[in-house]
Design a protein around this motif. Structure first.
Motif, PDB file in Angstrom:
ATOM      1  N   ASP A 331       0.861  -1.187   0.000  1.00 26.49           N
ATOM      2  CA  ASP A 331       0.000   0.000   0.000  1.00 26.49           C
ATOM      3  C   ASP A 331       0.898   1.239   0.000  1.00 26.49           C
ATOM      4  O   ASP A 331       1.202   1.819   1.044  1.00 26.49           O
ATOM      5  CB  ASP A 331      -0.905  -0.019   1.233  1.00 26.49           C
ATOM      6  CG  ASP A 331      -1.970   1.069   1.193  1.00 26.49           C
ATOM      7  OD1 ASP A 331      -1.875   1.958   0.316  1.00 26.49           O
ATOM      8  OD2 ASP A 331      -2.886   1.027   2.037  1.00 26.49           O
ATOM      9  N   ARG A 332       1.327   1.625  -1.176  1.00 28.13           N
ATOM     10  CA  ARG A 332       2.270   2.729  -1.305  1.00 28.13           C
ATOM     11  C   ARG A 332       1.691   4.047  -0.813  1.00 28.13           C
ATOM     12  O   ARG A 332       2.375   4.852  -0.179  1.00 28.13           O
ATOM     13  CB  ARG A 332       2.714   2.855  -2.771  1.00 28.13           C
ATOM     14  CG  ARG A 332       3.516   1.646  -3.259  1.00 28.13           C
ATOM     15  CD  ARG A 332       3.639   1.615  -4.768  1.00 28.13           C
ATOM     16  NE  ARG A 332       4.444   0.462  -5.212  1.00 28.13           N
ATOM     17  CZ  ARG A 332       3.958  -0.779  -5.293  1.00 28.13           C
ATOM     18  NH1 ARG A 332       2.690  -1.030  -4.987  1.00 28.13           N
ATOM     19  NH2 ARG A 332       4.744  -1.764  -5.677  1.00 28.13           N
ATOM     20  N   GLN A 333       0.427   4.291  -1.120  1.00 24.29           N
ATOM     21  CA  GLN A 333      -0.182   5.553  -0.711  1.00 24.29           C
ATOM     22  C   GLN A 333      -0.256   5.663   0.800  1.00 24.29           C
ATOM     23  O   GLN A 333      -0.128   6.750   1.364  1.00 24.29           O
ATOM     24  CB  GLN A 333      -1.576   5.693  -1.328  1.00 24.29           C
ATOM     25  CG  GLN A 333      -2.134   7.107  -1.253  1.00 24.29           C
ATOM     26  CD  GLN A 333      -1.266   8.137  -1.975  1.00 24.29           C
ATOM     27  OE1 GLN A 333      -0.863   7.919  -3.121  1.00 24.29           O
ATOM     28  NE2 GLN A 333      -0.965   9.242  -1.306  1.00 24.29           N
ATOM     29  N   SER A 334      -0.439   4.523   1.471  1.00 25.14           N
ATOM     30  CA  SER A 334      -0.454   4.536   2.935  1.00 25.14           C
ATOM     31  C   SER A 334       0.898   4.960   3.481  1.00 25.14           C
ATOM     32  O   SER A 334       0.973   5.706   4.471  1.00 25.14           O
ATOM     33  CB  SER A 334      -0.822   3.146   3.467  1.00 25.14           C
ATOM     34  OG  SER A 334      -0.794   3.136   4.885  1.00 25.14           O
ATOM     35  N   VAL A 336       3.065   6.944   1.939  1.00 25.55           N
ATOM     36  CA  VAL A 336       3.178   8.380   1.651  1.00 25.55           C
ATOM     37  C   VAL A 336       2.364   9.199   2.645  1.00 25.55           C
ATOM     38  O   VAL A 336       2.835  10.223   3.169  1.00 25.55           O
ATOM     39  CB  VAL A 336       2.716   8.667   0.209  1.00 25.55           C
ATOM     40  CG1 VAL A 336       2.522  10.166  -0.016  1.00 25.55           C
ATOM     41  CG2 VAL A 336       3.733   8.110  -0.791  1.00 25.55           C
ATOM     42  N   ASP A 337       1.143   8.748   2.937  1.00 29.76           N
ATOM     43  CA  ASP A 337       0.251   9.527   3.806  1.00 29.76           C
ATOM     44  C   ASP A 337       0.629   9.423   5.280  1.00 29.76           C
ATOM     45  O   ASP A 337       0.677  10.434   5.991  1.00 29.76           O
ATOM     46  CB  ASP A 337      -1.195   9.061   3.619  1.00 29.76           C
ATOM     47  CG  ASP A 337      -1.734   9.381   2.234  1.00 29.76           C
ATOM     48  OD1 ASP A 337      -1.169  10.270   1.565  1.00 29.76           O
ATOM     49  OD2 ASP A 337      -2.707   8.727   1.805  1.00 29.76           O
ATOM     50  N   GLY A 342       2.005  13.137   3.348  1.00 31.85           N
ATOM     51  CA  GLY A 342       1.639  13.641   2.032  1.00 31.85           C
ATOM     52  C   GLY A 342       2.677  14.563   1.413  1.00 31.85           C
ATOM     53  O   GLY A 342       2.402  15.220   0.399  1.00 31.85           O
ATOM     54  N   GLN A 345       5.155  11.568  -3.074  1.00 31.06           N
ATOM     55  CA  GLN A 345       4.146  10.928  -3.899  1.00 31.06           C
ATOM     56  C   GLN A 345       4.605   9.546  -4.340  1.00 31.06           C
ATOM     57  O   GLN A 345       5.783   9.196  -4.229  1.00 31.06           O
ATOM     58  CB  GLN A 345       3.876  11.781  -5.141  1.00 31.06           C
ATOM     59  CG  GLN A 345       5.093  11.941  -6.047  1.00 31.06           C
ATOM     60  CD  GLN A 345       4.840  12.842  -7.243  1.00 31.06           C
ATOM     61  OE1 GLN A 345       3.725  13.242  -7.502  1.00 31.06           O
ATOM     62  NE2 GLN A 345       5.889  13.160  -7.988  1.00 31.06           N
ATOM     63  N   VAL A 346       3.642   8.770  -4.834  1.00 38.49           N
ATOM     64  CA  VAL A 346       3.947   7.483  -5.442  1.00 38.49           C
ATOM     65  C   VAL A 346       4.336   7.749  -6.893  1.00 38.49           C
ATOM     66  O   VAL A 346       3.560   8.334  -7.646  1.00 38.49           O
ATOM     67  CB  VAL A 346       2.740   6.527  -5.378  1.00 38.49           C
ATOM     68  CG1 VAL A 346       3.065   5.210  -6.085  1.00 38.49           C
ATOM     69  CG2 VAL A 346       2.325   6.276  -3.923  1.00 38.49           C
ATOM     70  N   PHE A 511       8.083   4.914  -3.132  1.00 36.37           N
ATOM     71  CA  PHE A 511       7.681   6.326  -3.149  1.00 36.37           C
ATOM     72  C   PHE A 511       8.866   7.154  -3.616  1.00 36.37           C
ATOM     73  O   PHE A 511      10.019   6.697  -3.616  1.00 36.37           O
ATOM     74  CB  PHE A 511       7.232   6.803  -1.763  1.00 36.37           C
ATOM     75  CG  PHE A 511       8.217   6.525  -0.661  1.00 36.37           C
ATOM     76  CD1 PHE A 511       9.235   7.413  -0.365  1.00 36.37           C
ATOM     77  CD2 PHE A 511       8.122   5.360   0.087  1.00 36.37           C
ATOM     78  CE1 PHE A 511      10.143   7.162   0.641  1.00 36.37           C
ATOM     79  CE2 PHE A 511       9.033   5.081   1.103  1.00 36.37           C
ATOM     80  CZ  PHE A 511      10.045   5.985   1.383  1.00 36.37           C
TER      81      PHE A 511
END
Length: 541
Positions: A331-334, A336-337, A342, A345-346, A511
């Motif tokens: 879960d790359r966005q997880s 990053v966040d 934030g 970015q991915v 990321f």
């Protein structure tokens, strides 16, 4: 304009005939030197125990190299990310295989000699680049003391040279201030290749006078704004102003990079006034520093992507279906966040928008899809065998925290990944039994896909350490080197990404790296778009 010329323009995003940078007069002042000295606290200075780019090829090495060494052609990492003249004032293509460079005539090296064409020829010559000790049974990128008994470079020198300059034939001296880089085959990326840290020019006389290669590598003599005074691996690096620097009198009298592995200690030291700068700052520490009226945090996303790299020689990871399943379990966005707030970015695979026309905007990193991961594992007949994950303790910013998110995704997919903590890179890259997967990163040292993708060809770290090899990769890299048609070159890059990220994964992107530096607010310094730290006059004030 012919396509080859246009491609080189896009490759470098600059003009080969650019005007020379200004040569500032050196102040002749007998008064006491009132310039400040600074201390920069870092996680580690060098992973190889050397300062020689023919051995030190790391993110932390990239940070310090511009302080004491310079290439013929540089990249303006502060603003444009375009090519700029450094030790060469101009360059032109003689033909598709030959690049002629006009050298700056006023460059005084750290040993007091004026740089000449023979120094450039030495830098790219056999005794520094193309000769190396035999590789022992541990493999490459392991020893930190090779070269202590003679002048022969360690085995990594030849591997690095082969990756960075794969078809190099010779550096030809035309006259005292003119050289020609001659390649064996056409190469549209010659100008970009010369911007690498391995293209920095060093004193042939100082190398000859050094007692051993290791002595040289711990105190190389270059042309940068500061010269090396001392380097104690595992402790610190001290540099002092090179007042005969061609680019103007350096604004600092002395710079000390000190190793402080613990991030909390780096932050505490900054706030207490022990350090002037601290590097490798995770986002969760930014707010605490910014609460201090005397300090600030600078930086952001840079030309580097964080990765996971697999070892194909592991019996489980030999199956590409397992590696693909692991990619879809992240879960790359997880990351990053939750870990980076934030602030990054991915990425769209291993590429950056600075590629210009070579950037594939429709490419995507593997989607987070646990169901697809389970399907792939079933097809691979995976039965829960243990997969070792060799992990360093936060060599990369927030590395351990990232690993916990990775482990949870892999657990959900049914993967049995076991962390093995390691103390250094030699324990990860050495050819030891039981290697599995590891953290890594890759940098666009110049703005073309050839820059980072060379790692996955002969001489590149991933290839040379035996983690991943595929016979098609060198052929694709060779094709990208010689191809002048834009659409065919884009198609070749797409095929290389398909191979290394989807069909037979060598790595998977996590990321885009964000690089944050804490500093005293009153110090007039800017962060660059790379790991490199510029303390020259143009970045102070």
């Amino acid at each position: 304009m012919g396509f080859a010329c246009m491609l080189r323009r896009n490759l470098l995003l600059g003009t080969a005939g650019a005007a020379a940078l200004p040569h500032f007069a050196i102040a002749q002042n007998a008064a006491p030197d009132t310039r400040p000295s600074i201390t920069v606290a870092v996680q580690i200075v060098s992973i190889s125990g050397t300062l020689e780019p023919m051995r030190e090829q790391s993110n932390v090495g990239f940070r310090i190299m511009p302080v004491f060494s310079e290439p013929l052609i540089g990249i303006d990492w502060l603003d444009t990310q375009r090519a700029e003249p450094v030790l060469a004032t101009a360059w032109r293509r003689i033909d598709a295989k030959t690049l002629e460079l006009t050298l700056r005539e006023t460059v005084v090296m750290h040993d007091g000699r004026t740089m000449e064409a023979e120094d450039v020829a030495f830098t790219f010559g056999k005794e520094r680049m193309w000769t190396g000790l035999p590789t022992d049974n541990r493999g490459l990128f392991v020893s930190t003391t090779a070269g202590s008994g003679g002048k022969t470079p360690p085995p990594e020198a030849v591997a690095i040279s082969r990756a960075h300059y794969p078809n190099f034939e010779r550096m030809e001296v035309v006259d005292r201030h003119t050289v020609r880089f001659v390649n064996a085959v056409p190469d549209v990326t010659l100008e970009g290749r010369l911007t690498r840290t391995t293209g920095a020019i060093f004193s042939r006389a100082a190398f000859a006078q050094a007692e051993s290669w290791l002595d040289w590598a711990r105190k190389p003599v270059g042309t940068g704004p500061y010269r090396v005074v001392s380097f104690r691996p595992g402790q610190d690096l001290v540099l002092e102003a090179h007042d005969q620097y061609w680019g103007g009198r350096p604004p600092l009298r002395r710079i000390r990079f000190v190793e402080v592995p613990d991030v909390a200690a780096r932050v505490a030291g900054l706030l207490a006034g022990d350090w002037d700068f601290i590097c490798d700052l995770p986002p969760d520490q930014i707010q605490g520093i910014e609460r201090s009226p005397r300090h600030e945090v600078v930086g952001g996303p840079i030309n580097n992507n964080r990765l996971i790299v697999w070892d194909k020689t592991h019996p489980v990871l030999a199956n590409p279906l397992v590696r693909r399943a692991m990619s879809h379990s992240i879960d790359r966005q997880s990351i990053v966040d939750s870990l980076w707030g934030g602030r990054t970015q991915v990425p769209k695979g291993l590429q950056w928008e600075v590629y210009g026309d070579m950037y594939l905007g429709d490419w995507e990193a593997p989607r987070f899809d646990v169901a697809e991961a389970r399907r792939l594992l079933a097809e691979a007949n995976y039965r829960g065998e243990a997969i070792p994950y060799q992990l360093l303790n936060n060599y990369y910013t927030a590395q351990v925290a990232s690993s916990q998110i990775l482990l949870e995704g892999w657990r959900q997919a049914g993967l049995n990944v076991q962390i093995e903590m390691k103390e250094n890179w030699g324990q990860i890259l050495g050819r030891f039994p039981g290697r599995g997967l590891c953290d890594n990163s890759n940098t666009a040292t110049f703005n073309d896909p050839v820059a980072p993708m060379s790692v996955y060809g002969p001489g590149g770290q991933t290839w040379a350490s035996g983690q991943w090899q595929n016979d098609e990769a060198p052929k694709l890299l060779d094709a990208m080197q010689v191809e002048t048609d834009l659409e065919r070159r884009r198609a070749t890059f797409r095929r290389l990404l398909t191979l290394t990220e989807r069909e037979d994964p060598a790595y998977t992107v996590l990321f885009q790296t964000a690089n944050f530096t804490g500093k005293r607010k009153e110090l007039p310094w800017r962060a660059s778009k790379s790991f490199g730290m510029d303390f020259s006059a143009r970045n102070w004030g």
